[in-house]
Design a protein around this motif. Structure first.
Motif, short mmCIF file in Angstrom:
data_model
loop_
_atom_site.label_atom_id
_atom_site.label_comp_id
_atom_site.label_asym_id
_atom_site.label_seq_id
_atom_site.Cartn_x
_atom_site.Cartn_y
_atom_site.Cartn_z
N TYR A 20 22.21 4.70 11.32
CA TYR A 20 21.97 4.49 9.88
C TYR A 20 21.42 5.76 9.24
N ASP A 23 23.60 8.58 7.96
CA ASP A 23 24.33 8.40 6.71
C ASP A 23 23.54 9.07 5.58
N VAL A 33 22.80 -3.84 5.67
CA VAL A 33 22.88 -3.49 7.08
C VAL A 33 22.20 -4.56 7.93
N ASP A 98 30.61 4.56 6.35
CA ASP A 98 30.07 3.19 6.22
C ASP A 98 30.67 2.26 7.26
N VAL A 101 28.53 2.52 10.28
CA VAL A 101 27.25 1.84 10.11
C VAL A 101 27.40 0.33 10.28
N ALA A 105 26.22 -2.02 13.40
CA ALA A 105 25.25 -3.08 13.11
C ALA A 105 25.69 -4.41 13.72
#
Length: 223
Positions: A20, A23, A33, A98, A101, A105
């Motif tokens: 994360y 980013d 997230v 993204d 991410v 997650a």
């Protein structure tokens, strides 16, 4: 029990925080997230039910079938479904990185609950091994999944978009299957370390390429 919960959660949170914080251009909302992470936790239960049905009702036996179909394909397919329908089509998915991410997650949400169940059964003596191998491998499968979802999301041509989205589902299945098959071999200690090094090396390369793609897209946005 507190020690087991902490040991089960810590690797997933640490890895998710790492990806994360990479980013740097337009970080995703923390709430989004966290929500995606918990979707990954929840998906464990339908996966467990389906795996039980496949093993008992469908009589799926044999190491290869267990490793490839019942584990790798089922788990990566459900994780992909969650990422595709909760993040890929969301307005916050506005950069290629993204995808990494959100896929990481979901993958770490799944891995964290799986890790908790495993530590409850086997104890804390396997916690370090679980953190370095199963939990980190799920995160890296997520990197590959998210990278190709990001390429698909921002591809101008429809045929490329469809191809990248398909690869985002199939490639993590293949990597997960190879990971499982390594452990089915009695000489697995000789193979798992180079496999994980390769997985990390290529995974971090995907992170860098996604950032480069982010920068190109950022230059095309109006100020």
């Amino acid at each position: 029990m507190f020690a087991i919960i902490s040991a089960a959660i810590a690797p997933g949170i640490a890895l998710l925080s790492y990806f994360y914080l990479r980013d740097s251009l337009r970080p995703e909302p923390v709430s989004m997230v966290i929500r995606t992470f918990f979707f990954g936790v929840l998906v464990v239960f339908p996966i467990m039910i389906l795996q039980h049905i496949m093993q008992t009702e469908w009589n799926l036996q044999g190491q290869i079938l267990q490793s490839v179909l019942n584990s790798a394909m089922v788990e990566e397919f459900f994780k992909w479904i969650v990422v595709y329908y909760t993040a890929y089509k969301h307005v916050e998915f506005d950069e290629p990185y993204d995808g990494i991410v959100y896929a990481v997650a979901v993958s770490l949400g799944f891995a964290t609950l799986e890790n908790f169940f495993y530590l409850v059964i086997n104890g804390l003596n396997v916690a370090i091994w679980r953190a370095f191998l199963p939990v980190s491998s799920h995160a890296l499968f997520g990197v590959w999944m998210g990278y190709y979802l990001g390429l698909g999301k921002f591809s101008a041509e429809e045929h490329k978009r469809q191809r990248f989205v398909l690869v985002s589902m199939l490639l993590p299945m293949l990597l997960h299957a190879l990971y499982n098959l390594i452990f089915s071999n009695q000489y697995w200690p000789w193979f798992i370390l180079p496999f994980m090094v390769l997985l990390w090396w290529q995974g971090l390369k995907k992170v860098r390429l996604a950032h480069e793609f982010d920068s190109k897209i950022a230059k095309t946005r109006p100020n």
